[in-house]
Design a protein around this motif. Structure first.
Motif, PDB file in Angstrom:
ATOM      1  N   ASP A 119       0.853  -1.185   0.000  1.00 44.97           N
ATOM      2  CA  ASP A 119       0.000   0.000   0.000  1.00 44.97           C
ATOM      3  C   ASP A 119       0.892   1.240   0.000  1.00 44.97           C
ATOM      4  OD1 ASP A 119      -2.010   1.933   0.431  1.00 44.97           O
ATOM      5  OD2 ASP A 119      -1.708   1.768   2.589  1.00 44.97           O
ATOM      6  N   MET A 120       1.347   1.650  -1.190  1.00 43.38           N
ATOM      7  CA  MET A 120       2.299   2.748  -1.286  1.00 43.38           C
ATOM      8  C   MET A 120       1.678   4.109  -0.987  1.00 43.38           C
ATOM      9  SD  MET A 120       4.813   0.907  -1.857  1.00 43.38           S
ATOM     10  CE  MET A 120       5.302  -0.653  -2.596  1.00 43.38           C
ATOM     11  N   SER A 121       0.354   4.162  -0.864  1.00 43.41           N
ATOM     12  CA  SER A 121      -0.288   5.437  -0.587  1.00 43.41           C
ATOM     13  C   SER A 121      -0.244   5.815   0.889  1.00 43.41           C
ATOM     14  CB  SER A 121      -1.753   5.409  -1.052  1.00 43.41           C
ATOM     15  OG  SER A 121      -2.492   4.442  -0.310  1.00 43.41           O
ATOM     16  N   TRP A 122       0.135   4.859   1.765  1.00 51.26           N
ATOM     17  CA  TRP A 122       0.142   5.187   3.195  1.00 51.26           C
ATOM     18  C   TRP A 122       1.254   4.443   3.928  1.00 51.26           C
ATOM     19  CZ3 TRP A 122      -1.073   9.295   5.410  1.00 51.26           C
ATOM     20  CH2 TRP A 122      -1.319   9.385   6.774  1.00 51.26           C
ATOM     21  N   PHE A 123       0.983   3.235   4.428  1.00 45.44           N
ATOM     22  CA  PHE A 123       1.969   2.528   5.238  1.00 45.44           C
ATOM     23  C   PHE A 123       3.155   2.026   4.421  1.00 45.44           C
ATOM     24  CE2 PHE A 123      -1.835   1.480   8.012  1.00 45.44           C
ATOM     25  CZ  PHE A 123      -1.419   2.250   9.095  1.00 45.44           C
ATOM     26  N   GLY A 124       2.880   1.530   3.238  1.00 48.53           N
ATOM     27  CA  GLY A 124       3.870   0.746   2.508  1.00 48.53           C
ATOM     28  C   GLY A 124       5.023   1.556   1.956  1.00 48.53           C
ATOM     29  N   SER A 125       6.126   0.867   1.721  1.00 43.95           N
ATOM     30  CA  SER A 125       7.293   1.471   1.081  1.00 43.95           C
ATOM     31  C   SER A 125       8.224   0.353   0.632  1.00 43.95           C
ATOM     32  CB  SER A 125       8.032   2.419   2.032  1.00 43.95           C
ATOM     33  OG  SER A 125       8.463   1.722   3.194  1.00 43.95           O
ATOM     34  N   ILE A 126       8.737   0.485  -0.584  1.00 47.29           N
ATOM     35  CA  ILE A 126       9.788  -0.383  -1.091  1.00 47.29           C
ATOM     36  C   ILE A 126      10.783   0.550  -1.761  1.00 47.29           C
ATOM     37  CG2 ILE A 126      10.377  -2.334  -2.573  1.00 47.29           C
ATOM     38  CD1 ILE A 126       7.507  -3.275  -2.403  1.00 47.29           C
ATOM     39  N   SER A 127      11.940   0.754  -1.157  1.00 45.84           N
ATOM     40  CA  SER A 127      12.858   1.804  -1.601  1.00 45.84           C
ATOM     41  C   SER A 127      14.273   1.270  -1.795  1.00 45.84           C
ATOM     42  CB  SER A 127      12.898   2.956  -0.586  1.00 45.84           C
ATOM     43  OG  SER A 127      11.608   3.487  -0.362  1.00 45.84           O
ATOM     44  N   TRP A 128      14.904   1.706  -2.891  1.00 45.89           N
ATOM     45  CA  TRP A 128      16.314   1.401  -3.151  1.00 45.89           C
ATOM     46  C   TRP A 128      17.224   2.384  -2.398  1.00 45.89           C
ATOM     47  CZ3 TRP A 128      18.322  -2.223  -6.766  1.00 45.89           C
ATOM     48  CH2 TRP A 128      17.382  -2.873  -7.578  1.00 45.89           C
ATOM     49  N   ASN A 129      18.438   1.943  -2.090  1.00 50.18           N
ATOM     50  CA  ASN A 129      19.441   2.911  -1.668  1.00 50.18           C
ATOM     51  C   ASN A 129      20.063   3.539  -2.913  1.00 50.18           C
ATOM     52  OD1 ASN A 129      21.052   0.815  -2.601  1.00 50.18           O
ATOM     53  ND2 ASN A 129      22.242   0.592  -0.710  1.00 50.18           N
ATOM     54  N   SER A 130      20.764   4.668  -2.733  1.00 50.89           N
ATOM     55  CA  SER A 130      21.317   5.381  -3.885  1.00 50.89           C
ATOM     56  C   SER A 130      22.408   4.587  -4.579  1.00 50.89           C
ATOM     57  CB  SER A 130      21.865   6.748  -3.442  1.00 50.89           C
ATOM     58  OG  SER A 130      22.884   6.587  -2.461  1.00 50.89           O
ATOM     59  N   GLN A 131      23.041   3.655  -3.850  1.00 58.45           N
ATOM     60  CA  GLN A 131      24.072   2.804  -4.441  1.00 58.45           C
ATOM     61  C   GLN A 131      23.467   1.652  -5.246  1.00 58.45           C
ATOM     62  OE1 GLN A 131      23.817   3.502  -1.109  1.00 58.45           O
ATOM     63  NE2 GLN A 131      25.319   5.164  -1.027  1.00 58.45           N
ATOM     64  N   GLU A 132      22.163   1.465  -5.119  1.00 61.18           N
ATOM     65  CA  GLU A 132      21.412   0.426  -5.825  1.00 61.18           C
ATOM     66  C   GLU A 132      21.902  -0.984  -5.494  1.00 61.18           C
ATOM     67  OE1 GLU A 132      21.105   1.383  -9.987  1.00 61.18           O
ATOM     68  OE2 GLU A 132      20.104   3.305  -9.584  1.00 61.18           O
ATOM     69  N   THR A 133      22.279  -1.153  -4.225  1.00 62.72           N
ATOM     70  CA  THR A 133      22.728  -2.463  -3.746  1.00 62.72           C
ATOM     71  C   THR A 133      21.775  -3.081  -2.737  1.00 62.72           C
ATOM     72  OG1 THR A 133      24.044  -1.399  -1.992  1.00 62.72           O
ATOM     73  CG2 THR A 133      25.164  -1.861  -4.093  1.00 62.72           C
ATOM     74  N   ALA A 134      20.851  -2.291  -2.208  1.00 65.96           N
ATOM     75  CA  ALA A 134      19.958  -2.790  -1.161  1.00 65.96           C
ATOM     76  C   ALA A 134      18.584  -2.148  -1.297  1.00 65.96           C
ATOM     77  CB  ALA A 134      20.539  -2.515   0.227  1.00 65.96           C
ATOM     78  N   ILE A 135      17.596  -2.833  -0.747  1.00 68.69           N
ATOM     79  CA  ILE A 135      16.204  -2.366  -0.763  1.00 68.69           C
ATOM     80  C   ILE A 135      15.648  -2.502   0.645  1.00 68.69           C
ATOM     81  CG2 ILE A 135      13.877  -2.858  -1.628  1.00 68.69           C
ATOM     82  CD1 ILE A 135      15.176  -3.868  -4.209  1.00 68.69           C
ATOM     83  N   VAL A 136      14.924  -1.472   1.097  1.00 65.46           N
ATOM     84  CA  VAL A 136      14.236  -1.519   2.382  1.00 65.46           C
ATOM     85  C   VAL A 136      12.736  -1.529   2.127  1.00 65.46           C
ATOM     86  CG1 VAL A 136      14.207   1.014   2.668  1.00 65.46           C
ATOM     87  CG2 VAL A 136      14.070  -0.481   4.687  1.00 65.46           C
ATOM     88  N   TYR A 137      11.998  -2.280   2.949  1.00 62.21           N
ATOM     89  CA  TYR A 137      10.558  -2.390   2.753  1.00 62.21           C
ATOM     90  C   TYR A 137       9.867  -2.680   4.068  1.00 62.21           C
ATOM     91  CZ  TYR A 137      11.756  -7.402   2.655  1.00 62.21           C
ATOM     92  OH  TYR A 137      12.239  -8.657   2.964  1.00 62.21           O
ATOM     93  N   SER A 138       8.547  -2.493   4.064  1.00 59.36           N
ATOM     94  CA  SER A 138       7.710  -2.796   5.231  1.00 59.36           C
ATOM     95  C   SER A 138       7.022  -4.138   5.019  1.00 59.36           C
ATOM     96  CB  SER A 138       6.637  -1.720   5.428  1.00 59.36           C
ATOM     97  OG  SER A 138       7.210  -0.450   5.593  1.00 59.36           O
ATOM     98  N   ALA A 139       6.938  -4.910   6.077  1.00 52.37           N
ATOM     99  CA  ALA A 139       6.254  -6.197   6.009  1.00 52.37           C
ATOM    100  C   ALA A 139       5.708  -6.542   7.387  1.00 52.37           C
ATOM    101  CB  ALA A 139       7.191  -7.288   5.510  1.00 52.37           C
TER     102      ALA A 139
END
Length: 775
Positions: A119-139
């Motif tokens: 749900d990217m409109s509120w709680f959710g997030s899937i984001s890259w770091n600027s180095q494009e080596t890692a991703i952070v997300y909510s679960a």
């Protein structure tokens, strides 16, 4: 949603479109690749046919450069435990070489977390770091393992994990406390990080509430989301909503459309986690799950704010890195409100000093005098009514923030100066020669990463479905049309027979009601059919919006285009006091006066339009859902000679009987009795006096006056307004021999938005008005 995939001689805008399929009773998604020359050409190049996005692809996240794309895919697998049994797994696919090469498939381990929040409109997030080596997300955090009292001891202790015997039906153990309507499967979101090269996944443990996720939610905790990396990739910045741990949520309340839920921004160092995840050494840490040394403690970045969310970093090209976010120091009791835009300097290295400054403050009342600043629909700047900042919302030099905000009855893109907070509504002539009105609503989808600061925008009007355009903001604003999506027909019964919306026009009307404690103009959107069935002035359907702290905008809404352009009805959307986008004072003036101030505004607007002579004053109907249904029921009870026919969707009819069954009991107190009437720190049922005040503010208090034929549509899975509200009202009317009809949608919730249900109930609404207006 729009994403930028590559930056070469052509920019490709990747646009995902959702369409209703009535035969399948489902929504289908299609991916368009829209090329546009980087020389600012106004004409879009050839757009190839779209590709259907499989329903099991739940998220698509391009990397900052656009050279990589992460897909979250849900896959079914056959279980060995029982023949023919199925379970699912979550897979993160990493596509490289500008999205052409599938480089890695990472199965997200069930031992680490549950479902990823998309749900990217509120709680959710899937984001890259600027180095494009890692991703952070909510679960979802994994709940404690539970077992029945009747399982054997060997089954209870398998896998050497702690098992809570008899806890499978206990709230906070085997059962989670959710966030209400639309969030029935969202309970305790944590943050997790995956390393793209190794495929290892780990939980971010140094967060508010700690890493002990086994505590019952009723004992306190936080829900974490909207996570992004710091520019150097060593920290994660995120929003934490109080789920009991901060003292403001003794009972978990509904979240959707409730923008006042207490939240703050936090920063958690993750260097040790990233180092551990990146290790390729064989052994325990080479598996998809990982154990590691804990990073240093988190810090709260916004300790002085009751509301803070939507963190965004200025681009790397900016001279100073800043963290920008939405804030409100004191918060507000109402479900919506005016937000401030704040920022803090972000150190390239060293200790964070969480001192913020306000760029744009909240606005109590828009200025009435002519101060020379731009206005939208004749109204001065009302404050920022923004729920989320767009991703990549900065100019390339970091001097400006771009956002979409509700400005009265129009959604408008604004440019905000980081230096002095000047807010400039952008006049984007992106559809020159297309007949667009200056009252059209526009939304910023994103800014391109080509270094030129080109904005991708969506524009729609009540008589024009959304179209995609671009605008570049330099010395002059260059803009153009990218793509006008043709209609699609997913029905074996009806085909595409032409644009029914061409048969209507609209205008925004400003009115000044003499009543009320806050004297500000209200606005209405009047939609008029170009032709009527008998050539006489058309019947008028008055449509007060739900919320009540939302707003009707000059956007395309298929149901009202259908009623007006096809059905021949005039439509009046009333933005009564209490609506978003008109300043905080007008919005909060409704608290404690619901059922009177909003009703009087709706009646005043209706009579003003009748006096204009454009509609048939003897054929006035009213149609609304949720709080709009509340107002419809009030209007036919308080003004039975004015409103002749009604249609309601999941209406609030008796606040006193709703308060203990809804996911938003705070709404019942605040709208009936005013600000400060709900105790956020404790929970109890209402007193006898409070019940009396709630009943007096309810439509049921006027039900004996009703004579209007009334249609009710109920979603039986509604957590926001329990279906018992509509049933109570329906049976009250039927017992009085009032012509009434009840539509029951067993599997729908508050929105009644399943494809077949939505179509069925709008066709029923049209036929109901046709029948009783003999139209």
């Amino acid at each position: 949603m729009v994403y930028i995939l590559i930056s070469v001689s052509l920019l490709f805008r990747s646009v995902t479109r959702s369409a209703r399929d009535h035969d399948r009773n489902a929504r289908r998604s299609f991916l368009y690749q829209i090329p546009v020359s980087t020389d600012g050409s106004k004409d879009a190049l050839f757009v190839p046919p779209p590709t259907e996005v499989p329903s099991n692809v739940k998220a698509r996240i391009p990397s900052p450069s656009g050279s990589k794309v992460a897909l979250l895919v849900i896959e079914e697998i056959m279980t060995a435990a029982q023949a023919g049994g199925k379970s699912t797994k979550q897979v993160l696919e990493i596509w490289t070489q500008n999205g052409h090469c599938l480089s890695r498939r990472i199965e997200l381990p069930k031992s680490v977390h549950g479902n990823v929040c998309t749900d990217m409109s509120w709680f959710g997030s899937i984001s890259w770091n600027s180095q494009e080596t890692a991703i952070v997300y909510s679960a979802e955090r994994n709940a404690p393992n539970t077992a029945s009292f009747f399982q054997s001891k060997s089954d209870q202790t398998k896998d050497e994990t702690v098992v809570v015997v008899g806890g499978e039906f206990t709230l906070g153990v085997g059962k989670g406390e959710d966030w209400g309507e639309k969030y029935t499967s969202t309970s305790a979101l944590g943050l997790f990080c995956v390393h793209v090269a190794t495929g290892k996944v780990g939980a971010i443990q140094n967060v508010p509430g700690g890493s002990d996720y086994s505590k019952p939610t009723t004992e306190g905790g936080y829900t974490l989301g909207q996570a992004i990396f710091s520019p150097d990739g060593t920290k994660v910045i995120y929003t934490a909503w109080d789920a009991g741990g901060g003292g403001q949520m003794p009972k978990r309340l509904g979240s959707i459309y409730c923008y006042q839920r207490s939240s703050q921004l936090y920063s958690s160092p993750i260097s040790n986690l990233i180092h551990s995840l990146s290790s390729t050494v064989d052994g325990e840490e080479s598996s998809t799950s990982v154990t590691r040394k804990v990073d240093s403690a988190y810090i709260c970045l916004t300790p002085k704010y009751k509301l803070a969310r939507s963190p965004r970093f200025t681009p790397p090209s900016a001279s100073n890195v800043r963290l920008v976010y939405l804030s409100c120091a004191s918060g507000f009791d109402t479900h919506g409100g005016c937000m401030a835009l704040s920022c803090m300097e972000w150190p390239i290295e060293g200790v964070i000093n969480p001192i913020s400054r306000i760029i744009v403050d909240t606005v109590e009342t828009p200025k009435m005098d002519n101060d020379g600043k731009p206005r939208v629909a004749s109204m001065a700047f009302p404050g920022l009514f923004v729920n989320q900042l767009p991703d990549g919302c900065f100019s390339p030099d970091g001097k400006y923030v771009f956002a979409s905000t509700q400005w009265g009855s129009v959604n408008r893109i604004v440019r905000i100066s980081m230096q002095d907070g000047d807010v400039m509504p952008l006049e984007i002539d992106s559809f020159a020669g297309k007949g667009a009105s200056p009252l059209a609503s526009q939304s910023l989808l994103c800014l391109t990463n080509d270094g030129g600061g080109t904005a991708i925008i969506s524009q729609s009007e009540p008589n024009q479905p959304p179209i995609i355009g671009f605008a570049s903001f330099g010395e002059t604003c260059k803009s153009g049309l990218l793509f006008k999506m043709p209609p699609v027909a997913f029905s074996s019964t009806w085909g595409v027979e032409g644009p029914i919306m061409s048969g209507l026009s609209y205008d925004v009307l400003s009115m000044e009601p003499p009543h009320g404690s806050v004297k500000v103009p209200i606005q209405c959107i009047l939609m008029m059919p170009n032709q009527t069935k008998d050539g006489s002035p058309p019947p008028l359907l008055v449509v007060p919006h739900g919320g009540p702290h939302s707003v009707s905008l000059t956007t395309f809404i298929p149901s009202y285009a259908f009623l007006c352009g096809y059905g021949g009805y005039a439509i009046l959307h009333v933005n009564y006091r209490g609506s978003a986008g008109f300043g905080q004072a007008a919005l909060e003036s409704l608290a404690g006066t619901a059922g009177s101030l909003d009703v009087e505004d709706v009646v005043f607007a209706t009579r003003e339009v009748i006096d204009m002579g454009k509609v048939d004053g003897e054929r006035i109907g009213i149609c609304g859902g949720s709080h709009g249904g509340f107002l419809a029921a009030h209007c036919i009870g308080q003004y039975p000679k004015l409103f002749r026919v009604a249609a309601m969707r999941n209406p609030v009819t008796n606040i006193a009987t709703m308060v203990t069954a809804t996911d938003i009991p705070d709404w019942c107190y605040i709208e009936a009795m005013g600000k400060g009437s709900y105790n956020w720190e404790t929970f109890r049922g209402p007193t006898q006096q409070e019940l009396r005040e709630m009943w007096n503010a309810s439509p049921i208090a006027h039900v004996d006056n009703v004579v209007a034929p009334t249609l009710l549509a109920l979603g039986m899975s509604d957590r926001r307004v329990p279906p018992s509200q509509g049933l109570e009202y329906y049976h009250s009317l039927r017992s009085k021999n009032i012509s009434t009809k009840l539509l029951i949608y067993d599997k729908d919730d508050h929105a009644i938005d399943k494809v077949v249900s939505e179509a069925d109930h709008w066709i029923n609404i049209k036929r109901w008005f046709d029948e009783h207006f003999s139209y």
